[in-house]
Design a protein around this motif. Structure first.
Motif, PDB file in Angstrom:
ATOM      1  N   GLY A  74     -28.532  -9.924  85.440  1.00 37.73           N
ATOM      2  CA  GLY A  74     -27.479  -9.850  84.444  1.00 37.73           C
ATOM      3  C   GLY A  74     -26.149 -10.337  84.934  1.00 37.73           C
ATOM      4  O   GLY A  74     -26.053 -11.457  85.420  1.00 37.73           O
ATOM      5  N   GLY A  75     -25.120  -9.486  84.832  1.00 39.30           N
ATOM      6  CA  GLY A  75     -23.779  -9.961  85.053  1.00 39.30           C
ATOM      7  C   GLY A  75     -23.015  -9.290  86.160  1.00 39.30           C
ATOM      8  O   GLY A  75     -21.785  -9.272  86.131  1.00 39.30           O
ATOM      9  N   ASP A  76     -23.672  -8.703  87.162  1.00 37.19           N
ATOM     10  CA  ASP A  76     -22.942  -8.163  88.307  1.00 37.19           C
ATOM     11  C   ASP A  76     -22.361  -9.318  89.122  1.00 37.19           C
ATOM     12  O   ASP A  76     -23.008 -10.359  89.287  1.00 37.19           O
ATOM     13  CB  ASP A  76     -23.864  -7.331  89.193  1.00 37.19           C
ATOM     14  N   TRP A  77     -21.147  -9.126  89.629  1.00 36.80           N
ATOM     15  CA  TRP A  77     -20.549 -10.193  90.434  1.00 36.80           C
ATOM     16  C   TRP A  77     -19.619  -9.618  91.488  1.00 36.80           C
ATOM     17  O   TRP A  77     -19.193  -8.467  91.429  1.00 36.80           O
ATOM     18  CB  TRP A  77     -19.766 -11.165  89.550  1.00 36.80           C
ATOM     19  N   TYR A  78     -19.306 -10.461  92.470  1.00 37.53           N
ATOM     20  CA  TYR A  78     -18.226 -10.229  93.422  1.00 37.53           C
ATOM     21  C   TYR A  78     -17.471 -11.539  93.552  1.00 37.53           C
ATOM     22  O   TYR A  78     -18.001 -12.610  93.284  1.00 37.53           O
ATOM     23  CB  TYR A  78     -18.754  -9.760  94.782  1.00 37.53           C
ATOM     24  N   ASP A  79     -16.215 -11.468  93.977  1.00 35.57           N
ATOM     25  CA  ASP A  79     -15.422 -12.682  94.106  1.00 35.57           C
ATOM     26  C   ASP A  79     -14.291 -12.439  95.087  1.00 35.57           C
ATOM     27  O   ASP A  79     -13.853 -11.288  95.296  1.00 35.57           O
ATOM     28  CB  ASP A  79     -14.857 -13.095  92.747  1.00 35.57           C
ATOM     29  N   GLY A  80     -13.815 -13.514  95.687  1.00 33.87           N
ATOM     30  CA  GLY A  80     -12.663 -13.449  96.575  1.00 33.87           C
ATOM     31  C   GLY A  80     -11.996 -14.810  96.638  1.00 33.87           C
ATOM     32  O   GLY A  80     -12.687 -15.840  96.669  1.00 33.87           O
ATOM     33  N   PHE A  81     -10.662 -14.836  96.662  1.00 36.30           N
ATOM     34  CA  PHE A  81      -9.951 -16.118  96.634  1.00 36.30           C
ATOM     35  C   PHE A  81      -8.538 -15.919  97.168  1.00 36.30           C
ATOM     36  O   PHE A  81      -8.017 -14.799  97.219  1.00 36.30           O
ATOM     37  CB  PHE A  81      -9.901 -16.681  95.210  1.00 36.30           C
ATOM     38  N   VAL A  82      -7.925 -17.027  97.578  1.00 41.55           N
ATOM     39  CA  VAL A  82      -6.568 -17.002  98.126  1.00 41.55           C
ATOM     40  C   VAL A  82      -5.572 -17.248  97.003  1.00 41.55           C
ATOM     41  O   VAL A  82      -5.732 -18.164  96.194  1.00 41.55           O
ATOM     42  CB  VAL A  82      -6.408 -18.068  99.227  1.00 41.55           C
ATOM     43  N   LEU A  83      -4.522 -16.422  96.965  1.00 40.58           N
ATOM     44  CA  LEU A  83      -3.472 -16.522  95.959  1.00 40.58           C
ATOM     45  C   LEU A  83      -2.196 -17.081  96.595  1.00 40.58           C
ATOM     46  O   LEU A  83      -2.098 -17.170  97.828  1.00 40.58           O
ATOM     47  CB  LEU A  83      -3.208 -15.140  95.359  1.00 40.58           C
ATOM     48  N   PRO A  84      -1.220 -17.467  95.786  1.00 40.68           N
ATOM     49  CA  PRO A  84       0.033 -17.978  96.344  1.00 40.68           C
ATOM     50  C   PRO A  84       0.641 -17.004  97.350  1.00 40.68           C
ATOM     51  O   PRO A  84       0.598 -15.779  97.169  1.00 40.68           O
ATOM     52  CB  PRO A  84       0.923 -18.126  95.103  1.00 40.68           C
ATOM     53  N   CYS A 145     -14.886  -3.491  85.786  1.00 40.77           N
ATOM     54  CA  CYS A 145     -14.352  -4.361  86.829  1.00 40.77           C
ATOM     55  C   CYS A 145     -13.348  -3.609  87.691  1.00 40.77           C
ATOM     56  O   CYS A 145     -12.626  -2.726  87.205  1.00 40.77           O
ATOM     57  CB  CYS A 145     -13.685  -5.571  86.177  1.00 40.77           C
ATOM     58  N   SER A 146     -13.308  -3.945  88.975  1.00 40.90           N
ATOM     59  CA  SER A 146     -12.212  -3.563  89.864  1.00 40.90           C
ATOM     60  C   SER A 146     -11.592  -4.843  90.398  1.00 40.90           C
ATOM     61  O   SER A 146     -12.314  -5.741  90.856  1.00 40.90           O
ATOM     62  CB  SER A 146     -12.709  -2.707  91.031  1.00 40.90           C
ATOM     63  N   PHE A 147     -10.267  -4.918  90.319  1.00 43.84           N
ATOM     64  CA  PHE A 147      -9.564  -6.083  90.848  1.00 43.84           C
ATOM     65  C   PHE A 147      -8.506  -5.607  91.832  1.00 43.84           C
ATOM     66  O   PHE A 147      -7.773  -4.645  91.558  1.00 43.84           O
ATOM     67  CB  PHE A 147      -8.896  -6.884  89.739  1.00 43.84           C
ATOM     68  N   LEU A 148      -8.413  -6.272  92.986  1.00 42.65           N
ATOM     69  CA  LEU A 148      -7.419  -5.865  93.978  1.00 42.65           C
ATOM     70  C   LEU A 148      -6.763  -7.074  94.621  1.00 42.65           C
ATOM     71  O   LEU A 148      -7.327  -8.162  94.668  1.00 42.65           O
ATOM     72  CB  LEU A 148      -8.047  -4.948  95.033  1.00 42.65           C
ATOM     73  N   ARG A 149      -5.561  -6.823  95.121  1.00 44.56           N
ATOM     74  CA  ARG A 149      -4.797  -7.806  95.886  1.00 44.56           C
ATOM     75  C   ARG A 149      -4.537  -7.215  97.261  1.00 44.56           C
ATOM     76  O   ARG A 149      -4.173  -6.038  97.389  1.00 44.56           O
ATOM     77  CB  ARG A 149      -3.451  -8.110  95.218  1.00 44.56           C
ATOM     78  N   TYR A 150      -4.714  -8.041  98.277  1.00 44.77           N
ATOM     79  CA  TYR A 150      -4.454  -7.598  99.644  1.00 44.77           C
ATOM     80  C   TYR A 150      -3.433  -8.524 100.280  1.00 44.77           C
ATOM     81  O   TYR A 150      -3.602  -9.747 100.288  1.00 44.77           O
ATOM     82  CB  TYR A 150      -5.738  -7.601 100.472  1.00 44.77           C
TER      83      TYR A 150
END
Length: 271
Positions: A74-84, A145-150
């Motif tokens: 189905g639609g489970d996901w993980y993601d990670g990316f670089v932000l400004p 969803c959980s969204f975080l910034r580090y």
């Protein structure tokens, strides 16, 4: 007295013809279902990132596992990316439902989160704008969803949740817990929903972990039991390799007796 002749029984040819037609229809349905499962799996595989961003003092690892019986991809996901500014963004989520539609909707949510995270630094606002966008599309599905910034410079982690499983964490000094700060409704249900933001500074050595409910909830034990189980596992592996910890955590999904897919994201810090 007039005797009525009993109705003629179907001939062997007619029976064989009917059997052949029913068999062909059954095979067509099986092939159609197989094709949909294979397409959903391909969408899931190709939409998940091939690598996750790393930073000084932080290493990330993730795992995804399809449903045990192979039909509930189905639609489970993980993601990670670089932000400004070198800030890192991470998300984990779970779309309601399964099959191709859920996998495609997952892709829409993931892309929306990435796009909106580049224009607003607040995780709660990222979820809020994503939610409003999805509601405007009038979807038949919704997503937790959980969204975080580090921020690698300060070690600060800011996170917002949309109806999702709480994060769990543990450190080598023995501290541990479930980060059950209040969250908002799942994405795609109600416009204008607020999403509170929690803050944590990652210090020392430990691991901060996000999972989907397929990891911690199933017929074998409740979500609270599942969270306790993975907290104990993180405590025992807090100073280990994040990839090994992610692999150990995804195996917990098999203990739940789950029929859902599952995803794990591990943030291993050493500051």
């Amino acid at each position: 007295m007039v005797r009525r002749r009993p109705p003629a029984s179907a001939s062997s040819d007619e029976l064989l013809s009917t059997l052949g037609r029913l068999t062909a229809e059954a095979l067509e349905r099986v092939e159609s279902q197989k094709a949909r499962v294979e397409l959903a799996a391909a969408l899931q595989r190709d939409l998940l990132p091939s690598a996750l961003p790393q930073a000084a003092g932080l290493r990330a690892a993730a795992r995804y596992a399809p449903a045990r019986h192979g039909l509930d991809i189905g639609g489970d996901w993980y993601d990670g990316f670089v932000l400004p500014g070198g800030v890192l963004g991470f998300s984990v989520g779970d779309v309601q439902g399964h099959d191709v539609e859920a996998a495609a909707f997952m892709g829409q949510v993931r892309i929306a989160l990435r796009a909106l995270a580049t224009v607003t630094p607040d995780p709660g606002e990222v979820l809020g704008r994503t939610n409003d966008l999805l509601v405007a599309m009038d979807p038949d599905l919704f997503a937790t969803c959980s969204f975080l910034r580090y921020d690698p410079a300060s070690g600060e982690l800011a996170m917002a949740r949309a109806g999702h499983v709480p994060a769990v964490w543990a450190a080598t000094d023995g501290a541990h817990g479930v980060d059950a700060e209040p969250g908002g409704l799942p994405l795609g249900i109600q416009a204008g929903e607020p999403y509170p933001v929690s803050h944590r500074r990652l210090t020392g050595t430990g691991a901060f972990v996000l999972v989907t409910d397929g990891v911690v909830e199933g017929p074998s034990f409740s979500i609270d039991e599942g969270l306790d189980h993975i907290v104990a596992l993180i405590q025992a592996r807090a100073d280990g390799e994040p990839a090994n910890l992610a692999a150990d955590l995804i195996r917990v999904a098999e203990l739940t007796g789950h029929r859902d897919d599952a995803a794990v994201l591990v943030l291993r810090h050493d500051r």
